[in-house]
Design a protein around this motif. Structure first.
Motif, PDB file in Angstrom:
ATOM      1  N   MET B   1       0.831  -1.213   0.000  1.00  0.00           N
ATOM      2  CA  MET B   1       0.000   0.000   0.000  1.00  0.00           C
ATOM      3  C   MET B   1       0.859   1.254   0.000  1.00  0.00           C
ATOM      4  O   MET B   1       0.715   2.146  -0.813  1.00  0.00           O
ATOM      5  CB  MET B   1      -0.882   0.021   1.251  1.00  0.00           C
ATOM      6  N   THR B   2       1.810   1.299   0.891  1.00  0.00           N
ATOM      7  CA  THR B   2       2.677   2.487   0.980  1.00  0.00           C
ATOM      8  C   THR B   2       3.539   2.636  -0.254  1.00  0.00           C
ATOM      9  O   THR B   2       3.751   3.733  -0.749  1.00  0.00           O
ATOM     10  CB  THR B   2       3.585   2.391   2.230  1.00  0.00           C
ATOM     11  N   ASN B   3       3.988   1.488  -0.724  1.00  0.00           N
ATOM     12  CA  ASN B   3       4.833   1.547  -1.937  1.00  0.00           C
ATOM     13  C   ASN B   3       4.039   2.086  -3.115  1.00  0.00           C
ATOM     14  O   ASN B   3       4.543   2.882  -3.899  1.00  0.00           O
ATOM     15  CB  ASN B   3       5.367   0.164  -2.303  1.00  0.00           C
ATOM     16  N   GLN B   4       2.795   1.632  -3.183  1.00  0.00           N
ATOM     17  CA  GLN B   4       1.964   2.116  -4.290  1.00  0.00           C
ATOM     18  C   GLN B   4       1.769   3.626  -4.205  1.00  0.00           C
ATOM     19  O   GLN B   4       1.872   4.347  -5.192  1.00  0.00           O
ATOM     20  CB  GLN B   4       0.600   1.439  -4.248  1.00  0.00           C
ATOM     21  N   ALA B   5       1.531   4.076  -3.026  1.00  0.00           N
ATOM     22  CA  ALA B   5       1.352   5.521  -2.821  1.00  0.00           C
ATOM     23  C   ALA B   5       2.585   6.289  -3.247  1.00  0.00           C
ATOM     24  O   ALA B   5       2.505   7.278  -3.962  1.00  0.00           O
ATOM     25  CB  ALA B   5       1.024   5.793  -1.356  1.00  0.00           C
ATOM     26  N   ALA B   6       3.712   5.770  -2.822  1.00  0.00           N
ATOM     27  CA  ALA B   6       4.984   6.430  -3.170  1.00  0.00           C
ATOM     28  C   ALA B   6       5.162   6.475  -4.678  1.00  0.00           C
ATOM     29  O   ALA B   6       5.567   7.497  -5.245  1.00  0.00           O
ATOM     30  CB  ALA B   6       6.148   5.682  -2.529  1.00  0.00           C
ATOM     31  N   ALA B   7       4.783   5.351  -5.310  1.00  0.00           N
ATOM     32  CA  ALA B   7       4.926   5.298  -6.774  1.00  0.00           C
ATOM     33  C   ALA B   7       4.037   6.337  -7.427  1.00  0.00           C
ATOM     34  O   ALA B   7       4.473   7.038  -8.351  1.00  0.00           O
ATOM     35  CB  ALA B   7       4.552   3.921  -7.295  1.00  0.00           C
ATOM     36  N   SER B   8       2.807   6.482  -6.922  1.00  0.00           N
ATOM     37  CA  SER B   8       1.906   7.463  -7.531  1.00  0.00           C
ATOM     38  C   SER B   8       2.449   8.865  -7.357  1.00  0.00           C
ATOM     39  O   SER B   8       2.336   9.710  -8.213  1.00  0.00           O
ATOM     40  CB  SER B   8       0.482   7.348  -6.940  1.00  0.00           C
ATOM     41  N   VAL B   9       3.016   9.127  -6.154  1.00  0.00           N
ATOM     42  CA  VAL B   9       3.628  10.447  -5.914  1.00  0.00           C
ATOM     43  C   VAL B   9       4.745  10.687  -6.915  1.00  0.00           C
ATOM     44  O   VAL B   9       4.858  11.743  -7.510  1.00  0.00           O
ATOM     45  CB  VAL B   9       4.129  10.544  -4.454  1.00  0.00           C
ATOM     46  N   ASN B  10       5.554   9.654  -7.077  1.00  0.00           N
ATOM     47  CA  ASN B  10       6.685   9.783  -8.015  1.00  0.00           C
ATOM     48  C   ASN B  10       6.203  10.110  -9.418  1.00  0.00           C
ATOM     49  O   ASN B  10       6.767  10.961 -10.104  1.00  0.00           O
ATOM     50  CB  ASN B  10       7.490   8.489  -8.074  1.00  0.00           C
ATOM     51  N   ILE B  11       5.138   9.402  -9.801  1.00  0.00           N
ATOM     52  CA  ILE B  11       4.617   9.636 -11.156  1.00  0.00           C
ATOM     53  C   ILE B  11       4.147  11.071 -11.285  1.00  0.00           C
ATOM     54  O   ILE B  11       4.492  11.770 -12.242  1.00  0.00           O
ATOM     55  CB  ILE B  11       3.447   8.667 -11.462  1.00  0.00           C
ATOM     56  N   ILE B 384      -6.824   9.870   7.984  1.00  0.00           N
ATOM     57  CA  ILE B 384      -5.499   9.229   7.837  1.00  0.00           C
ATOM     58  C   ILE B 384      -5.274   8.261   8.976  1.00  0.00           C
ATOM     59  O   ILE B 384      -4.830   7.123   8.780  1.00  0.00           O
ATOM     60  CB  ILE B 384      -4.385  10.297   7.760  1.00  0.00           C
ATOM     61  N   ASN B 385      -5.599   8.640  10.227  1.00  0.00           N
ATOM     62  CA  ASN B 385      -5.402   7.766  11.396  1.00  0.00           C
ATOM     63  C   ASN B 385      -6.215   6.506  11.247  1.00  0.00           C
ATOM     64  O   ASN B 385      -5.722   5.392  11.512  1.00  0.00           O
ATOM     65  CB  ASN B 385      -5.829   8.503  12.653  1.00  0.00           C
ATOM     66  N   LEU B 386      -7.457   6.601  10.752  1.00  0.00           N
ATOM     67  CA  LEU B 386      -8.352   5.460  10.554  1.00  0.00           C
ATOM     68  C   LEU B 386      -7.763   4.472   9.560  1.00  0.00           C
ATOM     69  O   LEU B 386      -7.700   3.261   9.828  1.00  0.00           O
ATOM     70  CB  LEU B 386      -9.696   5.977  10.020  1.00  0.00           C
ATOM     71  N   MET B 387      -7.303   4.957   8.533  1.00  0.00           N
ATOM     72  CA  MET B 387      -6.724   4.156   7.459  1.00  0.00           C
ATOM     73  C   MET B 387      -5.521   3.379   7.951  1.00  0.00           C
ATOM     74  O   MET B 387      -5.380   2.168   7.717  1.00  0.00           O
ATOM     75  CB  MET B 387      -6.293   5.097   6.328  1.00  0.00           C
ATOM     76  N   THR B 388      -4.680   3.984   8.713  1.00  0.00           N
ATOM     77  CA  THR B 388      -3.474   3.367   9.276  1.00  0.00           C
ATOM     78  C   THR B 388      -3.870   2.194  10.158  1.00  0.00           C
ATOM     79  O   THR B 388      -3.253   1.127  10.120  1.00  0.00           O
ATOM     80  CB  THR B 388      -2.698   4.403  10.100  1.00  0.00           C
ATOM     81  N   LYS B 389      -4.896   2.361  10.933  1.00  0.00           N
ATOM     82  CA  LYS B 389      -5.346   1.316  11.852  1.00  0.00           C
ATOM     83  C   LYS B 389      -5.782   0.082  11.071  1.00  0.00           C
ATOM     84  O   LYS B 389      -5.407  -1.055  11.404  1.00  0.00           O
ATOM     85  CB  LYS B 389      -6.542   1.845  12.668  1.00  0.00           C
ATOM     86  N   GLN B 390      -6.565   0.245  10.035  1.00  0.00           N
ATOM     87  CA  GLN B 390      -7.043  -0.880   9.205  1.00  0.00           C
ATOM     88  C   GLN B 390      -5.883  -1.641   8.591  1.00  0.00           C
ATOM     89  O   GLN B 390      -5.840  -2.867   8.586  1.00  0.00           O
ATOM     90  CB  GLN B 390      -7.957  -0.353   8.103  1.00  0.00           C
ATOM     91  N   ILE B 391      -4.939  -0.994   8.112  1.00  0.00           N
ATOM     92  CA  ILE B 391      -3.749  -1.615   7.503  1.00  0.00           C
ATOM     93  C   ILE B 391      -3.039  -2.477   8.508  1.00  0.00           C
ATOM     94  O   ILE B 391      -2.658  -3.616   8.252  1.00  0.00           O
ATOM     95  CB  ILE B 391      -2.805  -0.533   6.939  1.00  0.00           C
ATOM     96  N   GLY B 393      -4.297  -4.118  11.136  1.00  0.00           N
ATOM     97  CA  GLY B 393      -5.071  -5.342  11.360  1.00  0.00           C
ATOM     98  C   GLY B 393      -4.813  -6.380  10.304  1.00  0.00           C
ATOM     99  O   GLY B 393      -4.511  -7.535  10.622  1.00  0.00           O
ATOM    100  N   SER B 394      -4.890  -6.047   9.036  1.00  0.00           N
ATOM    101  CA  SER B 394      -4.707  -7.034   7.950  1.00  0.00           C
ATOM    102  C   SER B 394      -3.303  -7.601   7.957  1.00  0.00           C
ATOM    103  O   SER B 394      -3.088  -8.783   7.634  1.00  0.00           O
ATOM    104  CB  SER B 394      -5.057  -6.417   6.596  1.00  0.00           C
ATOM    105  N   LEU B 395      -2.321  -6.891   8.332  1.00  0.00           N
ATOM    106  CA  LEU B 395      -0.937  -7.364   8.388  1.00  0.00           C
ATOM    107  C   LEU B 395      -0.798  -8.488   9.407  1.00  0.00           C
ATOM    108  O   LEU B 395      -0.096  -9.470   9.179  1.00  0.00           O
ATOM    109  CB  LEU B 395      -0.007  -6.222   8.742  1.00  0.00           C
ATOM    110  N   GLU B 396      -1.446  -8.401  10.568  1.00  0.00           N
ATOM    111  CA  GLU B 396      -1.339  -9.430  11.604  1.00  0.00           C
ATOM    112  C   GLU B 396      -1.959 -10.747  11.155  1.00  0.00           C
ATOM    113  O   GLU B 396      -1.394 -11.816  11.394  1.00  0.00           O
ATOM    114  CB  GLU B 396      -2.017  -8.935  12.876  1.00  0.00           C
ATOM    115  N   GLU B 397      -3.089 -10.717  10.435  1.00  0.00           N
ATOM    116  CA  GLU B 397      -3.718 -11.931   9.897  1.00  0.00           C
ATOM    117  C   GLU B 397      -2.765 -12.675   8.983  1.00  0.00           C
ATOM    118  O   GLU B 397      -2.604 -13.888   9.077  1.00  0.00           O
ATOM    119  CB  GLU B 397      -4.987 -11.555   9.107  1.00  0.00           C
ATOM    120  N   GLN B 398      -2.141 -11.975   8.170  1.00  0.00           N
ATOM    121  CA  GLN B 398      -1.163 -12.555   7.231  1.00  0.00           C
ATOM    122  C   GLN B 398      -0.048 -13.284   7.948  1.00  0.00           C
ATOM    123  O   GLN B 398       0.398 -14.344   7.541  1.00  0.00           O
ATOM    124  CB  GLN B 398      -0.562 -11.447   6.368  1.00  0.00           C
TER     125      GLN B 398
END
Lengths: 174, 742
Positions: B1-11, B384-391, B393-398
């Motif tokens: 997710m973060t990498n994608q964001a960074a890529a979009s910024v770069n573009i 932004i804080n909400l979004m961070t929290k959701q991310i 949770g999904s990482l721990e399941e993995q």
């Protein structure tokens, strides 16, 4: 000049000039093919040409005696002169003979026939032209030589009948 | 997710232009400064422009006025001098013819000292000879040739000269000259002239020369005769002279100093220009006044120029410009500072949000943004804080799923390891091993493996047998193939030797063909020769036959000649006989005549002559007989010769005939030989071509055998290599270990 015809022409002119050369007459003849000789006309009676059958050969006689002949109511003996003088003769076995007939002066006078090779005619010359030298003459002739007549390049011997007659004495039957 | 964001910024960054790439803070600052500074700059520039224009106009007007004044002053000065000379010419002492030169000289001296600016005054008669002169200076000579004297005589009055060099004194002067007229008649009686140094003129206008300002006077020839001394001096120095002795005065054209003067001179009114002084290379403001006309003064055509250094002249404008520039600078700095401060205040919360998001993008998911306000920024931070929290949770399941997978993988690995342990001997060629079928996961694999090993074992046994057989047969074959290769090589050598002999043979056949050709030619020649010989022979035979006929005829004629001579000889012998008989007769006649004595003498002569004739005839006939016999002998000889000749001719004819026949034979033979030679030549030619073909064939055979030899060598090598390979294969196969029972 030297051709015979021209000489005849010259002689024809002389013939009708009535001159006679001075001196005595001599008869000129050839003994054989080499030697020409002269004889005084004083003893010559005549000359004749006789065939061989007219001469009757004499047996047992030397070769110089040809034979006997009857001519002009006279019979006389014919001699081969060349043989008589001891020279080579051309007359042996010839068909005809030329003969000079001589008459001796001394008594009894006789007739002699001398057969020679060729009669050449009569010439005249004076006695002063005659020389007595015998050097150039054939030695066989010296015994019956009266002298020589000098010619252009040689000498012609003059024979003497009297000396010839002496030769007859030597003839004897074989 | 973060990498994608960074890529979009770069573009977005890479696709943006310069304006977009600038930071928001910088952009805002620049905009604020622009709003503050641009109006100030516009106002300042406009003010400067108008002020400058006005000041310049005033300055130019001032300068032009000064120049006009200068011109006027000079004109007035010169008019005064003209008045002076007129006055002098009217003095009685000069018009009075009774006045002595001493009186005149005294008068002149007094005038000079009264005026004080003339350095010499003199009176001349009409021929130019000096009558009287002031004391100072040299004694003057005849002046009739001087231009100003001539001019004065021409106008019959007063004139002023152009500045010139005094011929007597050598100073740079202006002359005032006039005729002295008789008071009653008005006719000229004498001449007067006064010399005014140019320096005096300069003194009169000296006050126009101030700091940074200089005047110039220009004569009618456009030469600057008065001006900045150092400039004129510089010109003089160039000619090697000093200013005090001005005899070396050199005309300096005004345009040499100011080339731009030409453009305003044509205007014919007072005007100004900014130009460069060519001598000291400074920028100067130049004002020009054209020649002025003054009542009572001749046209001197003098022009006045006033120059002022541009630096000094435009000093006011410069100060104005500087003041405005400083004011503008201070204003810009102030505006910039205020703008920067305001922008900083406005963008601070945004920068903080950006820093927080950057941190989250970097993987620090525990970061939370501070919510300080209720505006749009506050809302943004909450989301932004909400979004961070959701991310988070999904990482721990993995993570839990990954752990399960790892355990299963380990189990499988152990089973595989066991299986490998069991079957590892198979890699060393031991085909007796069998895998254990206990393992749940790999029982299928082990089963399959066992089946493979079993079949492999069968194959290995078969391979062993086959390789041993192959090796054996190869060993047997190797020897045979080697022999075969050697034979092939030997064959190649033989083929090459054969090729060489065939080539030699071909060459010799070629030579034979050439020889045969020559022989044919020669034979042909011979044939021709023989043909001509035969012809010659024919003509020879003909000639010989003709000769034979001729000889035969000759022989007949000779025979007739013999017969004729025989007849002649008969006639001759007849004549001989006649001659002989005649001779005998003449002898006998002579003898008979001799017997006749004296009378027969004439006859004797005839007889003797006839005898002589006969003798001559005999001699002639004898000669004829000799000739005839000679003829007969010769005829006989000729006959004999004829006979032998005829025999020879016959013989020759026979020989020639036989020769001809032989030649005919030779001709036939040579014809045959010719034909034979021809056929030989043709045969040799065909042989040559045949042998060439054979040579080519042999060459091909040699090449083929060489190829065969190479091939067999290669085969031998291959067989050797195959044997080695077979050996290697055998040893490899031997490594397989198989069960004894099989």
């Amino acid at each position: 000049m030297s051709s015979p015809a021209s000489r005849i022409q010259a002689n024809l002119t002389e013939l009708f000039e009535a001159n006679i050369a001075p001196g005595n007459a001599y008869i000129k003849f050839q003994l054989n093919s080499e030697i020409t000789a002269l004889l005084s006309m004083a003893q010559v009676q005549k000359s004749l040409i006789a065939k061989a059958e007219q001469i009757t050969p004499l047996p047992s006689m030397p070769r110089s005696v040809i034979g006997m002949i009857n001519s002009g109511d006279r019979v006389f003996c014919v001699f081969d002169l060349a043989k008589l003088l001891g020279l080579s003769s051309e007359l042996t076995n010839s068909q005809q003979y030329q003969i000079i007939v001589l008459q001796t002066v001394n008594e009894p006078s006789i007739f002699i026939g001398l057969a020679i090779s060729q009669l050449q005619g009569i010439i005249r010359f004076t006695r002063d032209k005659v020389q007595s030298s015998v050097d150039d003459v054939h030695p066989s002739l010296s015994s019956c030589l009266a002298g020589v007549l000098p010619e252009a390049d040689n000498v012609i011997p003059i024979l003497e009948l009297e000396r010839l007659l002496k030769l007859f004495a030597t003839i004897s039957p074989n | 997710m973060t990498n994608q964001a960074a890529a979009s910024v770069n573009i977005s960054e890479s696709s943006s232009n310069l304006g977009k790439s600038l930071k928001l803070k910088t952009k805002a600052t620049l905009l604020a400064i622009a709003i503050g500074v641009i109006p100030v700059l516009a106002v300042g520039a406009t003010a400067y422009y108008f002020a400058n224009k006005s000041i310049t106009k005033q300055l130019l007007e001032l300068k032009e006025t000064q120049t006009a004044e200068l011109q006027d002053k000079v004109s007035r000065f010169m008019k005064e001098k003209l008045g002076d000379i007129k006055l002098m010419a009217d003095l009685n002492v000069f018009t009075n013819p009774n006045a002595t030169p001493e009186q005149k000289a005294a008068t002149l001296e007094s005038i000079k000292s009264a005026k004080g600016i003339y350095d010499s005054i003199a009176v001349f008669d009409l021929k130019g000879e000096p009558i009287a002169q002031t004391k100072e200076g040299k004694k003057l000579g005849n002046h009739l040739s001087r231009t100003y004297i001539q001019d004065a005589l021409k106008v019959n009055g007063a004139i002023l000269s152009q500045p010139t060099i005094s011929k007597t004194q050598g100073t740079f002067s202006i002359y005032a000259a006039s005729t002295i007229k008789d008071k009653t008649t008005g006719k000229p009686v004498a001449l007067i002239r006064a010399r005014l140094p140019v320096a005096a003129l300069k003194e009169a206008i000296q006050n126009y020369e101030t700091e940074g300002q200089q005047f110039y006077l220009i004569n009618e020839a456009d030469e600057a005769f008065l001006g900045a001394e150092e400039e004129l001096k510089m010109q003089n120095a160039a000619s090697g002279e000093t200013t005090t002795n001005t005899s070396g005065y050199q005309a300096v054209l005004s345009e040499q100093i100011f080339p731009d003067l030409k453009s305003i001179k044509s205007v014919e009114e007072v005007s100004s220009i900014v130009t460069t002084n060519q001598i000291n290379q400074t920028k100067q403001l130049l004002s020009y006044a054209p020649p002025s006309k003054l009542e009572g003064l001749q046209d001197l055509n003098w022009k006045a120029i006033l120059v002022r250094d541009a630096e000094l002249a435009f000093a006011t404008q410069r100060q104005l410009g500087l003041t405005i520039a400083v004011g503008l600078g201070i204003t810009t700095l102030l505006v910039g500072a205020i703008a920067t401060y305001l922008v900083n205040q406005a963008t601070k919360p945004l920068i903080e949000v950006v820093a927080g998001v950057k941190k989250i993008g970097g993987g620090d998911l525990d970061t939370r943004l501070a919510v300080t306000s209720q505006d749009e920024l506050g809302e943004l931070n909450t989301n932004i804080n909400l979004m961070t929290k959701q991310i988070q949770g999904s990482l721990e399941e993995q993570k839990v799923l990954a752990e399960q997978q790892r355990q299963e993988k380990e189990k499988l690995e152990i089973a595989i390891f066991t299986l490998l342990e069991e079957v590892s001997d198979a890699t060393d060629g031991d085909l007796t091993v069998r895998a254990n079928l206990d393992s749940m996961e790999l029982s299928t694999v082990a089963d399959l493996f066992n089946a493979i090993i079993t079949s492999l074992q069968d194959i290995a046994i078969e391979a062993k047998q086959s390789t041993s057989q192959v090796g054996l047969s190869l060993k047997q074959n190797e020897e045979e193939i080697r022999l075969l290769a050697e034979q092939a090589i030997a064959e190649t050598k033989e083929a090459q030797e054969t090729l060489r002999s065939v080539q030699q043979m071909s060459q010799s056949i070629q030579a034979v063909a050439e020889n045969a050709g020559q022989a044919e030619k020669i034979t042909d020649d011979t044939y021709n020769t023989i043909v001509s010989s035969t012809q010659n022979m024919d003509s020879t035979v003909k000639s010989i036959l003709e000769l034979r006929t001729t000889v035969g005829e000759t022989a007949k004629k000779m025979k007739r000649l013999g017969e004729s001579s025989l007849k002649i000889s008969q006639v001759v012998s007849f004549i001989e006989e006649i001659a002989l008989k005649t001779n005998v007769l003449s002898i006998n006649a002579s003898v008979e005549a001799g017997r006749a004595g004296e009378y027969g003498q004439g006859f004797t002569i005839v007889a003797e002559q006839v005898g002589a004739l006969a003798e001559q005839s005999a001699a002639a006939t004898k000669e004829i007989a000799n000739i005839v016999s000679a003829i007969q002998a010769e005829t006989q000889e000729v006959n004999r010769a004829m006979e032998s000749g005829t025999t020879q001719v016959v013989e020759t004819t026979r020989l020639v005939e036989s020769t001809k026949q032989s030649l005919g034979l030779v001709l036939e033979k040579s014809q045959e030989v010719n034909q034979l030679m021809e056929s030989i030549s043709q045969s040799t030619v065909s042989q040559a071509s045949t042998s060439q073909t054979i040579t080519n064939l042999m060459q091909k055979i040699a090449e083929l055998s060489a190829t065969t030899s190479q091939s067999s060598t290669k085969v031998a090598q291959s067989i050797g290599e195959t044997a080695q390979v077979a050996q290697k294969l055998e040893s490899t196969v031997a490594q397989f270990k198989v069960a004894e029972s099989v």
